[in-house]
Design a protein around this motif. Structure first.
Motif, short mmCIF file in Angstrom:
data_model
loop_
_atom_site.label_atom_id
_atom_site.label_comp_id
_atom_site.label_asym_id
_atom_site.label_seq_id
_atom_site.Cartn_x
_atom_site.Cartn_y
_atom_site.Cartn_z
N ALA A 124 28.39 20.96 -28.76
CA ALA A 124 29.86 20.94 -28.88
C ALA A 124 30.29 21.45 -30.25
N ARG A 125 29.58 21.03 -31.30
CA ARG A 125 29.93 21.49 -32.63
C ARG A 125 29.65 22.99 -32.78
N ALA A 126 28.57 23.47 -32.17
CA ALA A 126 28.26 24.90 -32.21
C ALA A 126 29.35 25.71 -31.53
N SER A 127 29.85 25.22 -30.37
CA SER A 127 30.92 25.92 -29.67
C SER A 127 32.20 25.94 -30.50
N GLN A 128 32.50 24.81 -31.14
CA GLN A 128 33.71 24.74 -31.98
C GLN A 128 33.62 25.73 -33.14
N TRP A 129 32.45 25.80 -33.76
CA TRP A 129 32.25 26.72 -34.87
C TRP A 129 32.37 28.17 -34.42
N GLY B 201 31.98 36.13 -29.37
CA GLY B 201 30.83 35.36 -29.84
C GLY B 201 30.22 34.56 -28.71
N ARG B 202 29.15 33.88 -29.03
CA ARG B 202 28.48 33.07 -28.02
C ARG B 202 27.58 32.05 -28.70
N VAL B 203 27.17 31.06 -27.94
CA VAL B 203 26.24 30.03 -28.40
C VAL B 203 25.02 30.07 -27.48
N THR B 204 23.85 30.26 -28.07
CA THR B 204 22.62 30.34 -27.27
C THR B 204 21.68 29.22 -27.67
#
Length: 387
Positions: free
Chosen positions: A325-330, A342-345
């Protein structure tokens, strides 16, 4: 008996060289000694130290929960080691002691006794990582932690709530010079870049002008395309507001390719005059068929959907955190700030925050430079296809 009294006096003198606050936080009060560097000098990044006047209302000795706190009057004689806390709060949820709006993505920290505002070098003693943080708030209280780091600071240092750190103040003079314990064996990386030589667009070859570039006056500032002028009407205008010189701003998530593949437009011949089938005729060079770069905008209509950017092979990785969740917010905050997708992997127990993908390494490098100059974020370019 006389020897015993001499021993007691020596012990009392040693104890008088140090003092501790009521909350158990020990600080050095011996006469300051010049910082001696016996090892290599390391360049560190983080917050950009600037001279700021102290806030009188938050730099007075105070009491909290029955404990007395004395503000550090001479940071050059202060150095502290202990556990660091992580302050997780919603962006804009409160104001810091310096009057700034709290932002967990900024490289800031809270300390109970260091001057506000001030700067300090924080070192993770477990892995040796160091960054510069801005002390803009008071705390932590009610535990044995000596400093409270913002989420961005903790992620850069790779700390947890049980990580031991060392806090060394950095003193900023009015002329901008830096000193203090935090400058021992370190230099602070400058987050500005000099303007390169302007290209000679009239030569038709795009070579650099033979006129030597003028030296920048005063402080060197980040590059801005708004200062460039062009008398050549061909090509993308340099004063456009689009991403990477696009003629108009692109839609969210659309990246313009810098190397479109040429497309030959075959010309059909009349039936009355047949030509050999083995000799296809291409359109004249003076009137080539229009070529649309992936994601480019023509006539106010996007030539490719937003998802077309996913065909790129380069991404800029900003960091990796342990909470999805913090990675997505960032990632969403950075994408909104810099106008790029952007994206989160996931990668094992961590989640990588990446911006892109881009169809060329030049575009990725341009964003990497903006991340360093505008957000003081270190990053690296990787192949987005290799997960």
């Amino acid at each position: 008996m006389r020897k015993q009294w001499i021993g007691v006096c020596v012990a009392a003198g040693l104890l008088a060289a140090c003092s501790s606050n009521d909350d158990g936080q020990q600080q050095t009060v011996a006469a300051p000694k010049p910082a001696v560097c016996n090892g290599p000098v390391v360049e560190i990044s983080g917050a950009d130290p600037q001279f700021e006047s102290l806030n009188p209302s938050v730099n007075q000795d105070y009491e909290r929960d029955g404990k007395s706190y004395k503000i550090v009057q001479d940071p050059s004689r202060f150095s502290q080691t202990g556990l660091a806390a992580i302050y997780d709060a919603e962006p804009g949820s409160n104001l810091t002691a310096s009057g700034e709006t709290f932002d967990p993505m900024q490289l800031t920290a809270a300390h109970p006794t260091l001057p506000v505002p001030s700067y300090a070098r924080v070192t993770n003693l477990a892995n040796g990582r160091m960054i510069v943080v801005k002390i803009n708030d008071r705390g932590p209280y009610g535990n044995d932690r000596i400093i409270s780091l913002s989420r961005a600071s903790a992620d850069r240092l790779n700390t947890s709530n049980n990580t031991k750190v060392r806090v060394d103040p950095i003193i900023v003079a009015q002329d901008g010079s830096l000193s203090g314990p935090g400058m021992a064996c370190t230099t602070v990386a400058k987050q500005t870049y000099a303007l390169p030589a302007r290209p000679d667009l009239n030569s038709g070859m795009g070579s650099a002008s033979s006129v030597p570039p003028s030296e920048p006056a005063g402080d060197v500032r980040p590059i801005s395309n708004d200062t460039l002028q062009s008398e050549d009407s061909t090509g993308a205008p340099v004063r456009s507001g689009g991403f990477l010189g696009a003629p108009t701003p692109l839609h969210s998530g659309v990246i313009e390719s810098d190397t479109p593949e040429p497309v030959a437009a075959p010309v059909s011949t009349p039936a009355a005059a047949p030509q050999p089938a083995a000799a296809p005729v291409s359109a004249p060079a003076s009137a080539p068929a229009p070529v649309t770069a992936p994601g480019s905008v023509q006539g106010g209509v996007s030539a490719a959907p937003v998802g077309a950017a996913a065909s790129g092979s380069y991404v800029v990785q900003v960091g990796a955190v342990s909470d999805s969740a913090r990675a997505s917010q960032w990632q969403k905050k950075l994408s909104q700030q810099f106008g790029v997708p952007g994206r989160v992997t996931p990668n094992g127990a961590v989640y990588r925050v990446q911006l892109g993908p881009f169809s060329s390494k030049t575009q990725a490098a341009s964003l990497q430079q903006r991340l360093s100059s505008e957000a003081q974020l270190q990053s690296f370019i990787t192949n987005g296809g290799a997960q």
